[in-house]
Each structure stands twice: as C-alpha cells, then as structure tokens.
Design a protein around this motif. Sequence first.
Motif, PDB file in Angstrom:
ATOM      1  N   VAL A  41      -0.608 -12.601  -7.070  1.00  0.00           N
ATOM      2  CA  VAL A  41      -1.803 -13.324  -7.493  1.00  0.00           C
ATOM      3  C   VAL A  41      -2.589 -13.814  -6.290  1.00  0.00           C
ATOM      4  N   SER A  42      -1.892 -14.192  -5.266  1.00  0.00           N
ATOM      5  CA  SER A  42      -2.572 -14.733  -4.091  1.00  0.00           C
ATOM      6  C   SER A  42      -3.322 -13.660  -3.317  1.00  0.00           C
ATOM      7  N   ARG A  43      -2.968 -12.376  -3.464  1.00  0.00           N
ATOM      8  CA  ARG A  43      -3.630 -11.302  -2.713  1.00  0.00           C
ATOM      9  C   ARG A  43      -4.581 -10.462  -3.575  1.00  0.00           C
ATOM     10  N   SER A  44      -4.412 -10.469  -4.878  1.00  0.00           N
ATOM     11  CA  SER A  44      -5.209  -9.605  -5.749  1.00  0.00           C
ATOM     12  C   SER A  44      -6.209 -10.424  -6.549  1.00  0.00           C
ATOM     13  N   GLY A  45      -7.485 -10.126  -6.329  1.00  0.00           N
ATOM     14  CA  GLY A  45      -8.520 -10.802  -7.101  1.00  0.00           C
ATOM     15  C   GLY A  45      -8.512 -10.397  -8.550  1.00  0.00           C
ATOM     16  N   LYS A  46      -8.133  -9.161  -8.841  1.00  0.00           N
ATOM     17  CA  LYS A  46      -8.119  -8.716 -10.230  1.00  0.00           C
ATOM     18  C   LYS A  46      -7.028  -9.422 -11.023  1.00  0.00           C
ATOM     19  N   GLY A  58      -4.140   6.403  -8.628  1.00  0.00           N
ATOM     20  CA  GLY A  58      -2.822   6.658  -8.061  1.00  0.00           C
ATOM     21  C   GLY A  58      -1.696   6.340  -8.996  1.00  0.00           C
ATOM     22  N   GLY A  59      -1.987   5.690 -10.128  1.00  0.00           N
ATOM     23  CA  GLY A  59      -0.979   5.416 -11.132  1.00  0.00           C
ATOM     24  C   GLY A  59       0.069   4.415 -10.691  1.00  0.00           C
ATOM     25  N   ALA A  60       1.250   4.511 -11.312  1.00  0.00           N
ATOM     26  CA  ALA A  60       2.334   3.563 -11.055  1.00  0.00           C
ATOM     27  C   ALA A  60       2.826   3.643  -9.615  1.00  0.00           C
ATOM     28  N   GLU A  61       2.784   4.817  -9.028  1.00  0.00           N
ATOM     29  CA  GLU A  61       3.253   4.976  -7.646  1.00  0.00           C
ATOM     30  C   GLU A  61       2.411   4.158  -6.680  1.00  0.00           C
ATOM     31  N   ALA A  62       1.084   4.202  -6.844  1.00  0.00           N
ATOM     32  CA  ALA A  62       0.213   3.432  -5.967  1.00  0.00           C
ATOM     33  C   ALA A  62       0.369   1.934  -6.208  1.00  0.00           C
ATOM     34  N   PHE A  63       0.526   1.527  -7.462  1.00  0.00           N
ATOM     35  CA  PHE A  63       0.691   0.097  -7.744  1.00  0.00           C
ATOM     36  C   PHE A  63       1.994  -0.430  -7.147  1.00  0.00           C
ATOM     37  N   GLU A  64       3.022   0.389  -7.182  1.00  0.00           N
ATOM     38  CA  GLU A  64       4.296  -0.042  -6.594  1.00  0.00           C
ATOM     39  C   GLU A  64       4.160  -0.291  -5.093  1.00  0.00           C
ATOM     40  N   LEU A  65       3.402   0.560  -4.412  1.00  0.00           N
ATOM     41  CA  LEU A  65       3.171   0.345  -2.980  1.00  0.00           C
ATOM     42  C   LEU A  65       2.406  -0.946  -2.737  1.00  0.00           C
ATOM     43  N   ALA A  66       1.401  -1.218  -3.591  1.00  0.00           N
ATOM     44  CA  ALA A  66       0.642  -2.460  -3.436  1.00  0.00           C
ATOM     45  C   ALA A  66       1.523  -3.682  -3.689  1.00  0.00           C
ATOM     46  N   ALA A  67       2.411  -3.610  -4.686  1.00  0.00           N
ATOM     47  CA  ALA A  67       3.323  -4.723  -4.956  1.00  0.00           C
ATOM     48  C   ALA A  67       4.285  -4.940  -3.793  1.00  0.00           C
ATOM     49  N   LYS A  68       4.779  -3.861  -3.209  1.00  0.00           N
ATOM     50  CA  LYS A  68       5.653  -3.993  -2.041  1.00  0.00           C
ATOM     51  C   LYS A  68       4.931  -4.679  -0.889  1.00  0.00           C
ATOM     52  N   ASN A  75      -5.444  -8.456   4.536  1.00  0.00           N
ATOM     53  CA  ASN A  75      -5.077  -7.935   3.230  1.00  0.00           C
ATOM     54  C   ASN A  75      -5.025  -6.403   3.268  1.00  0.00           C
ATOM     55  N   LEU A  76      -4.703  -5.777   2.134  1.00  0.00           N
ATOM     56  CA  LEU A  76      -4.406  -4.339   2.117  1.00  0.00           C
ATOM     57  C   LEU A  76      -5.628  -3.488   2.427  1.00  0.00           C
ATOM     58  N   ILE A  77      -6.817  -3.894   2.020  1.00  0.00           N
ATOM     59  CA  ILE A  77      -8.010  -3.103   2.315  1.00  0.00           C
ATOM     60  C   ILE A  77      -8.224  -3.002   3.814  1.00  0.00           C
ATOM     61  N   VAL A  78      -8.080  -4.096   4.507  1.00  0.00           N
ATOM     62  CA  VAL A  78      -8.281  -4.089   5.960  1.00  0.00           C
ATOM     63  C   VAL A  78      -7.213  -3.253   6.643  1.00  0.00           C
ATOM     64  N   ARG A  79      -5.974  -3.369   6.181  1.00  0.00           N
ATOM     65  CA  ARG A  79      -4.896  -2.577   6.786  1.00  0.00           C
ATOM     66  C   ARG A  79      -5.141  -1.073   6.603  1.00  0.00           C
ATOM     67  N   ALA A  80      -5.539  -0.671   5.384  1.00  0.00           N
ATOM     68  CA  ALA A  80      -5.774   0.753   5.124  1.00  0.00           C
ATOM     69  C   ALA A  80      -6.968   1.280   5.912  1.00  0.00           C
ATOM     70  N   CYS A 124       2.493  -6.824  -1.163  1.00  0.00           N
ATOM     71  CA  CYS A 124       2.321  -8.243  -1.480  1.00  0.00           C
ATOM     72  C   CYS A 124       3.608  -9.040  -1.296  1.00  0.00           C
ATOM     73  N   TYR A 125       4.747  -8.456  -1.641  1.00  0.00           N
ATOM     74  CA  TYR A 125       6.013  -9.168  -1.550  1.00  0.00           C
ATOM     75  C   TYR A 125       6.711  -8.974  -0.208  1.00  0.00           C
ATOM     76  N   GLY A 126       6.038  -8.351   0.747  1.00  0.00           N
ATOM     77  CA  GLY A 126       6.577  -8.260   2.095  1.00  0.00           C
ATOM     78  C   GLY A 126       7.624  -7.200   2.297  1.00  0.00           C
ATOM     79  N   THR A 127       7.759  -6.266   1.357  1.00  0.00           N
ATOM     80  CA  THR A 127       8.716  -5.172   1.530  1.00  0.00           C
ATOM     81  C   THR A 127       8.186  -4.184   2.563  1.00  0.00           C
ATOM     82  N   ASN A 128       9.022  -3.775   3.484  1.00  0.00           N
ATOM     83  CA  ASN A 128       8.588  -2.882   4.557  1.00  0.00           C
ATOM     84  C   ASN A 128       8.374  -1.461   4.028  1.00  0.00           C
ATOM     85  N   PHE A 129       7.272  -0.897   4.347  1.00  0.00           N
ATOM     86  CA  PHE A 129       6.997   0.522   4.110  1.00  0.00           C
ATOM     87  C   PHE A 129       5.931   0.965   5.117  1.00  0.00           C
TER      88      PHE A 129
END
Length: 632
Positions: A76-81, A104-114, A148-153, A116-121
């Motif tokens: 919630v803290s990283r996603s405006g949607k 990107g479906g569920a695969e892309a959302f899983e990467l975004a969740a990782k 945030n993720l937009i800047v990183r990508a 947000c929660y600090g999981t390394n990938f």
Amino acid sequence: MGAMPDTSLLSPRLCAPISRRIFSDVAGDVTIYVDGQSFLLHKVYILKLALQTCLDIVFHNFLFNFCILLSKFPLVSRSGKIWKMVVESREPDLSRLELHEVPGGAEAFELAAKFCYGTNFEITASNVAQLRCIAEYLEMTEHYQERNLIVRAEAFLNEVVFQSLEKSLEVLSSSNGLSPIVDEVGIVNRCIDAIAINASKEQLVSGLAHLECDSRSGKLMMHCQDWWVEDLSVLKIDLYRRVIAAMRRTGVRSDTITQSLLHYAQTSLKGIQKRRQAWEFGLDAGDNQRSVVETLVSLLVTENIKSVPLSFLFGILRMAIEVNANFNCRQELERRIGFRLELASLDDLLIPSSQASDLVFDIDTVHRILVNFLRRIEVEDSEESSHSSNESEGLKSPCHSSVLKVGGLMDGYLAEIAPDPHLKLPKFMAIIELLPEYSRVIDDGLYRAIDIYLKSHPSLMESECKKLCKLIDCQKLSQEASNHAAQNDRLPLQMIVRVLYQEQIRLKSTLSASSGDASFSQRLMSSSSVPSGAVSPRDNYASLRRENRELKLEISRMRVRLSELEKEQAFMKRGMTDNRSGEHSRAFFSSISRGIGKIAMFGPAHGKQRKSSRKSQHSDGKSQRRQRKSAS
C-alpha cells in the motif's frame, strides 16, 4: 495522483493510543486476485479500519496525516492504485481485492510484490519490460516512496538496455502481450530507435573492419558480417516492419536490409505447405502468414530491383498465391520478376495453381509476368531508338538477346503445361501469341509444345488444330523437325503441305550448293600439282562422278513425286467440293505418307521406320477430327 501528506503535522499524543487500539483489536489479511491467481498480503486490512476510526475522532486534515501508518504496509505504501482501492472501498470487512487487465499477468504482479516486500530479485533484459509496465499499472511513482519501481526500471532501461543492440532486441521481443501500456510508456519506440542506432554504429565499425581486412587479406572479409541480421527474425512482423523502417532512416545499408528480409522470410514462412491443412481449421494461422507475406513484399518496394535474388521472388510469389495475398502484393512480385525474366529457369515458372483452379500450374500469373517483361523491352527499345536510328543495331542489342532467351524459356514452359487436360486452347495460344516473331530463331521448341498439346487433347476440332498450327513458321523448322512434322498424323493436312513445300525449297537450295561445291572441288584438284598420297586423282574423279549421278537421279525422283503430290492435292480439293472429302483426304494423306521416306535424301530408311511407328501410334486422334469435320 495526489502526493503524500506531510507527516510532520501528525500529533504523537493522539496517534499512539489510536494505533495501539486498532492493531490490538483487528487482525487483518487481504487477498488480491490477479488473473485467477490469489496473493495473500498481510496487515493491509488494518489500514481501512484505522482510517474509518480516525474519521470519528479527528478533523479531515488530520485524517491524511495518519498516513505514517503506511510504513507498516509495504504494498500500500508503494502502490497508488492499491492505496486508492483501499481508501475508496465501502466494505466494512475488506478482505478481497481484484485487479483486472494486469500487464504481464500474475507473473509480473508477483515481481512487483517481491519488490515491495524487499525480496531480492534481479532486473534483467527479459523482465524489465514487465516490471516497467506493472509499475505503471500499480502507479508505483516517487509520490508514494523514493526509489520506487518505475524509477528503478527506467534506470535499467537507459543505462543498460538502450546501450546495447542485443539487449534492446531482447526487451522488444519480450514486450509481446503487454499492449497497450507498453506503447504508452514508450518502451517499444525507444527499443526500435536503439536497435536502429546501434545497428548503424556497428555497421560503421564493420565497415572499418572491412577496410582493414581488405588491406591485409581478402579472405578475412567473410568474417565481417552483421550478426544481428539473423536475430531480427525473432520479432513479430509488425515490430519487424517498424525496425526496418527505423534502420532505413538511420542509414543502414540497403544490402544488409535485403539480407535481413531474406532471412526473415525463410524463417517465418518455413514449412508453409505443411501448415496448409491446419489453416483450414484455424483461420488465424492463415491470416498471420498472409500478413507476413504482404508486409515483406511492401518492404521490398523500396529496395533495388536487382538487389533481391530472383529465386527468392519466385519463392515468395508461390507463398503469396498459397496464402491468397492481396492483388497489390502479387502485382509487385510479378512486376519485379518480369523485369528480370531472362534470368529465370523453367522450374521457376512452374508455379502451382491455387486450390480453386483445376489447372496444374498457374498460367495466368506467368502470362502477367511475360506482359511485364515485354513492357520493359518496349521501354528499353524506345530508349535505344532515340540514341540510334540503325535498326540492325537494335536487333543486336541486349534487349534482343533477352527476348531470345525468354522465347526459348517460354517454349519449354509451353511443353510442360501442354499435357494438362484442363488447359483450354485460348489460354495456351495467348502465351504463344504474346511473344514477338523475332523471339525465336527456330520454331522446333514451339512445334514440340504444340505437338504435345495435340496429343493430350484429341477432342480438338479440325478448325482449332488449324488455328493452332498456323502459329508455327515452317521456314524456321529444322531438318529433323520438318521430317517429323511431315509424318505427324496429328497435324492438319494443310500444315503437312506447307512443311513439304518448304522441304522442297530447302532441298533445291541444298542440291544447288552441293553441285557448286562438287565443281569447285574438281577444278581445285585439276589445278593442283601435288597428288594425294591416299587417293589417286582418277579414283577421286570417279567417285565425284558417281555421287553426281546419284544426286541427279534423286532430284528426278523428287520432281516426279512432287508433281504427283500436287496433282493429288488438286484432286482432293475438287473432291471436297463434291462432298467426297473423306475418301480423297485419306487417299491424299496415304500418298503423302508413301513419299515421306524419299524426301530425306540422306536417310530414307530411317524416315520409313519413323513413319510406320508414328502412324500406328497417333492415327486415332486424327481420324476423330476428320470424322467430326465430315459430319459437320
């Protein structure tokens, strides 16, 4: 999208007891569904209850200051949607969120969740397009959290991907299925531009390598080729078209683009015949192949005509017929082939017809190709005539040489298509009549094709046979072809008479030349003072006299036979006026057959053998046509 409120305005005295009461009373997990897959995210539901409690105890401005609690909820803290969905929800017991049309479906959302929660990938060229699109979809901007993720990508795209042709190509190929958001964020356009710019740079370096290789050893030049020509084949046809257009703008060499087009066609259209049955059950596959063919042909329009191999043009023309490409596509291919038809082979012209036709080969396509060729010849002839008024020089021009080559090629083509039982006479004659008279030095090939057609179509009327045989110039038939035609039962009688007449003229000229050569040899031997060691002058003279007597005797026989033939021909014409054409025609043809062997003065025995074999083999078709004529 609003910015996060200033957390310095938050009152610690009020916030602490509220947060303790909320977290102690409520245990909250929320499930997010993405394309049928569920993701369980902890402690998100507490935010909703906390905000509702704050509405009862604080003013409106203080409600937004409560956002400091978002630090405990990563997504919630990283996603405006997600933030908006939680705030705007009116359900008191929020435990389920659904996301629709996620790029990107569920695969892309899983990467975004990782993330947000600090999981390394690792961000790589294969997943950066998905990450950039899902970040845009979830509104993961700097307004909600720094780095945030937009800047990183975007940093990875600019610093790594766009600096490399290979990685730009990989990102572009991985962007399939991410539309329309992938176009909105500009990934496709930037990748295409990066590919074109890097290809131009590599070609410049390759050109310098060519110069260096050429100064040392010519063989080393083979190692200096553009590697990316083959790699472009992984792209879908719409992206490939845009890449080629960008390469032309950046100045990539035309020959390299042509090589890429050839390789892409060979790769994408490979096995098209095997997939034909599958198209009958699934139209999408056929439409895709049709789109590939039409797009490739449209890309060829700007290329030099001579830069594209003729075999490739014939191959892709077959593909266009197979997939039922549009008219403009086939017309462009036929035009390009027609401008270089003299370089084609007979196998190139044997184009299979479509399923809708009963014919074995596509004759209409070859007819249009031939028309394009003659248009080119007409233009070149007019240009040459403007430079030179000498007609004889025009006949020796390259245009005339090309016409002669095409004339021989079309004779072979006519012989190949003649056995087709579904080939109608007008279509067969149209190709013969299209070529000019000077396209054939001899008509042996044309005679052979017409003879095959007559043999394969015994149901032709007598008038149709006459019309077809009039296209043969008996003066251009060789000795062997004339002998065959004189004994050919399939030909009309008028055709045989024309052949015999030309043979008479040829025989007279041959005998005159032989008599002149014999007298010249006698004068030469009588004037020579050194006799031959092998043959004495007396023997040589006797031999010449003997040959002269034989020639005179043969001439006398031929004159008698020709006079008999002329009488029988006149007799046949009178009989035809008295409705007795059938009986006299057979008598006339029988007399002609008896005299055939004596026309060939150097091989009468051989002529008789061929006559008997041909007559027994092909008399049925001829008799049928005569019976139809007499009946009419």
